[in-house]
Design an enzyme around this catalytic site. Structure first.
Site, PDB file in Angstrom:
ATOM      1  N   SER A 116     -59.990 -67.351  83.456  1.00 32.09           N
ATOM      2  CA  SER A 116     -58.748 -67.191  84.219  1.00 32.09           C
ATOM      3  C   SER A 116     -58.872 -66.102  85.264  1.00 32.09           C
ATOM      4  O   SER A 116     -59.599 -65.111  85.076  1.00 32.09           O
ATOM      5  CB  SER A 116     -57.634 -66.814  83.238  1.00 32.09           C
ATOM      6  OG  SER A 116     -56.482 -66.395  83.944  1.00 32.09           O
ATOM      7  N   TYR A 140     -53.823 -61.096  77.500  1.00 30.49           N
ATOM      8  CA  TYR A 140     -54.361 -62.459  77.681  1.00 30.49           C
ATOM      9  C   TYR A 140     -55.625 -62.418  78.548  1.00 30.49           C
ATOM     10  O   TYR A 140     -56.668 -62.976  78.194  1.00 30.49           O
ATOM     11  CB  TYR A 140     -53.281 -63.343  78.321  1.00 30.49           C
ATOM     12  CG  TYR A 140     -53.812 -64.585  78.971  1.00 30.49           C
ATOM     13  CD1 TYR A 140     -54.252 -65.659  78.211  1.00 30.49           C
ATOM     14  CD2 TYR A 140     -53.884 -64.690  80.362  1.00 30.49           C
ATOM     15  CE1 TYR A 140     -54.745 -66.805  78.812  1.00 30.49           C
ATOM     16  CE2 TYR A 140     -54.366 -65.825  80.973  1.00 30.49           C
ATOM     17  CZ  TYR A 140     -54.805 -66.881  80.195  1.00 30.49           C
ATOM     18  OH  TYR A 140     -55.306 -68.001  80.800  1.00 30.49           O
ATOM     19  N   LYS A 144     -59.834 -63.290  77.804  1.00 34.66           N
ATOM     20  CA  LYS A 144     -60.701 -64.162  78.601  1.00 34.66           C
ATOM     21  C   LYS A 144     -61.950 -63.411  79.068  1.00 34.66           C
ATOM     22  O   LYS A 144     -63.055 -63.956  79.081  1.00 34.66           O
ATOM     23  CB  LYS A 144     -59.918 -64.728  79.794  1.00 34.66           C
ATOM     24  CG  LYS A 144     -58.796 -65.676  79.400  1.00 34.66           C
ATOM     25  CD  LYS A 144     -59.347 -66.996  78.893  1.00 34.66           C
ATOM     26  CE  LYS A 144     -58.260 -67.945  78.433  1.00 34.66           C
ATOM     27  NZ  LYS A 144     -58.779 -69.230  77.933  1.00 34.66           N
TER      28      LYS A 144
HETATM   29  C1  UD1 Z   1     -50.314 -66.041  84.710  1.00 38.93           C
HETATM   30  C2  UD1 Z   1     -51.653 -65.402  84.673  1.00 38.93           C
HETATM   31  C3  UD1 Z   1     -52.703 -66.484  84.808  1.00 38.93           C
HETATM   32  C4  UD1 Z   1     -52.549 -67.456  83.677  1.00 38.93           C
HETATM   33  C5  UD1 Z   1     -51.207 -68.069  83.777  1.00 38.93           C
HETATM   34  C6  UD1 Z   1     -51.065 -68.998  82.591  1.00 38.93           C
HETATM   35  C7  UD1 Z   1     -51.805 -63.141  85.500  1.00 38.93           C
HETATM   36  C8  UD1 Z   1     -51.845 -62.269  86.711  1.00 38.93           C
HETATM   37  N1  UD1 Z   1     -51.775 -64.454  85.734  1.00 38.93           N
HETATM   38  O1  UD1 Z   1     -50.130 -66.517  86.047  1.00 38.93           O
HETATM   39  O2  UD1 Z   1     -53.978 -65.964  84.766  1.00 38.93           O
HETATM   40  O3  UD1 Z   1     -53.557 -68.435  83.692  1.00 38.93           O
HETATM   41  O4  UD1 Z   1     -50.218 -67.047  83.735  1.00 38.93           O
HETATM   42  O5  UD1 Z   1     -49.839 -68.962  81.991  1.00 38.93           O
HETATM   43  O6  UD1 Z   1     -51.810 -62.700  84.385  1.00 38.93           O
HETATM   44  N2  UD1 Z   1     -42.096 -66.923  88.553  1.00 38.93           N
HETATM   45  C9  UD1 Z   1     -40.714 -66.855  88.771  1.00 38.93           C
HETATM   46  N3  UD1 Z   1     -39.888 -67.402  87.815  1.00 38.93           N
HETATM   47  C10 UD1 Z   1     -40.356 -68.006  86.672  1.00 38.93           C
HETATM   48  C11 UD1 Z   1     -41.754 -68.069  86.460  1.00 38.93           C
HETATM   49  C12 UD1 Z   1     -42.597 -67.510  87.423  1.00 38.93           C
HETATM   50  O7  UD1 Z   1     -40.261 -66.333  89.779  1.00 38.93           O
HETATM   51  O8  UD1 Z   1     -39.533 -68.447  85.846  1.00 38.93           O
HETATM   52  C13 UD1 Z   1     -43.013 -66.380  89.576  1.00 38.93           C
HETATM   53  C14 UD1 Z   1     -43.909 -65.259  89.094  1.00 38.93           C
HETATM   54  O9  UD1 Z   1     -43.308 -63.995  89.287  1.00 38.93           O
HETATM   55  C15 UD1 Z   1     -45.143 -65.465  90.001  1.00 38.93           C
HETATM   56  C16 UD1 Z   1     -45.201 -66.980  90.194  1.00 38.93           C
HETATM   57  O10 UD1 Z   1     -43.871 -67.438  89.936  1.00 38.93           O
HETATM   58  O11 UD1 Z   1     -44.953 -64.854  91.247  1.00 38.93           O
HETATM   59  C17 UD1 Z   1     -46.149 -67.688  89.270  1.00 38.93           C
HETATM   60  O12 UD1 Z   1     -45.904 -67.283  87.928  1.00 38.93           O
HETATM   61  P1  UD1 Z   1     -46.556 -68.016  86.665  1.00 38.93           P
HETATM   62  O13 UD1 Z   1     -46.470 -69.483  86.848  1.00 38.93           O
HETATM   63  O14 UD1 Z   1     -45.957 -67.431  85.436  1.00 38.93           O
HETATM   64  O15 UD1 Z   1     -48.092 -67.652  86.742  1.00 38.93           O
HETATM   65  P2  UD1 Z   1     -48.818 -66.229  86.892  1.00 38.93           P
HETATM   66  O16 UD1 Z   1     -48.043 -65.158  86.262  1.00 38.93           O
HETATM   67  O17 UD1 Z   1     -49.224 -66.089  88.309  1.00 38.93           O
END
Ligand code: UD1
Length: 328
Positions: A116, A140, A144
């Site tokens: 990841s 997490y 990895k």
């Molecule tokens: C995280 C991990 C990634 C992992 C993935 C799997 C980190 C930096 N990244 O990705 O390695 O493989 O999870 O679960 O640890 N967001 C919202 N609202 C929501 C959900 C997300 O605004 O309800 C935003 C987050 O703030 C972010 C983006 O959407 O900016 C993507 O979030 P998300 O899909 O959770 O993935 P990551 O956190 O990037």
């Protein structure tokens, strides 16, 4: 080639299994169905419902005779890993040690591992290449990274040749609509938006619009699962041809913001998708974008399905199909 796909009933694993079977690889799937689902399995391969924490069961299956193992079975919610590190230590670390030892015992020499972008932590520069410092910001990501280090030792000491595939943000569904299982209680952006669109959640929480990004919301590199599946296929062929371990990033090399995806999802689904702007989620960096130059060069890999339209349209097809009763 005979391949055991561990975690093959899960979200990414089911796409990998389908892709491999489509290309004539003989595969079996092992999964404990804790997050995976039987809806993601297909009749043209065998399924073993076993837990990677059960060493004897895993070792017995490995002895059936495989040329390679693809390991995608893990807990993956970065936020949860900070609250329940013991769960991630056991499932991700102990589980992988069992798989590695069972594979070595059975004489299996090729291993493809789901790593990841979380191994890098807060970006020091963009785009992130494979040489970027590895300082995970959550437990997490730590699991990895530790597994990647273990793989290096098993290569040196046991001759196991591995491909560590460092996914950025996996999203989308099979463009042919064949993978039908949805993730349970998703925390990732695209499935959460899809659940709001399907009427299963009242609204999306946008985690912050005060980041130093063009529209203030978080920017990520979204990569379609079918592109990930293709990279796994190419990684396996590469290990088969050259017997040399490697680690590569898998991303589209393009950043999309939360608000851009929300707007596109409203347009493509035709649903209102209410959203509330809330505070930042702890540990979320502003921007993460990959350099995938290494995967391109080594594997001849290129993302084909990772444009925003295809990611959202293929996701919506899966959700709309599954929840047709609740969509009016
Ligand atoms: C995280 C991990 C990634 C992992 C993935 C799997 C980190 C930096 N990244 O990705 O390695 O493989 O999870 O679960 O640890 N967001 C919202 N609202 C929501 C959900 C997300 O605004 O309800 C935003 C987050 O703030 C972010 C983006 O959407 O900016 C993507 O979030 P998300 O899909 O959770 O993935 P990551 O956190 O990037």
């Amino acid at each position: 080639m005979n391949v055991l796909v561990i975690g093959g009933a899960g979200y990414i694993g089911s796409h990998v299994a389908r892709y491999f079977a489509d290309r004539g690889l003989k595969i079996d799937v092992l999964d404990n169905l804790s997050t995976g689902t039987k809806d993601n399995l297909f009749p043209d391969y065998s399924f073993f419902e076993e837990d990677i924490l059960d060493y004897k069961a895993v070792a017995a299956i490995m002895r059936r005779g495989y040329d390679a193992v693809v390991h995608l079975a893990a807990a993956k919610a970065a936020g949860e890993s900070m609250l329940k590190p013991e769960k991630y230590a056991v499932q991700n670390l102990t589980g992988t040690i069992n798989i590695l030892n069972a594979a070595c015992e059975a004489g299996i020499k090729k291993f493809v591992f789901s790593s990841s972008a979380a191994i890098y932590g807060e970006p020091k520069y963009l785009p992130i290449d494979e040489a970027h410092p590895k300082e995970p910001a959550n437990f997490y990501g730590f699991t990895k990274l530790e597994i990647e280090r273990m793989l290096e030792w098993y290569d040196r000491l046991k001759g196991l040749k591995f491909a560590a595939l460092r996914y950025f943000n996996a999203a989308g569904y099979d463009p042919e609509g064949r993978v039908r299982g949805l993730e349970k209680n998703p925390a990732n952006l695209v499935p959460v938006i899809m659940e709001v669109a399907a009427g299963l959640r009242p609204h999306l929480d946008v985690f912050g619009t005060d980041y130093p990004t063009p529209d203030g919301s978080g920017v990520r590199d979204y990569i379609h699962v079918t592109d990930l599946a293709d990279a796994h296929y190419r990684a396996l062929l590469q290990l088969d041809a050259h017997a040399e371990s490697f680690a590569v990033n898998l991303g589209s090399e393009r950043g999309l913001s939360v608000l851009e995806i929300l707007e596109a999802a409203r347009r493509i689904t035709g649903r209102p998708i209410p959203a509330h702007i809330t505070g930042r989620r702890p540990g979320d960096p502003a921007t993460l974008v990959a350099s995938s130059a290494a995967a391109r060069k080594l594997l001849g890999w290129q993302a084909k399905f990772s444009d925003m339209e295809t990611i959202i349209a293929t996701s919506w097809r899966a959700y709309a199909q599954h929840h047709s009763h609740s969509i009016h």
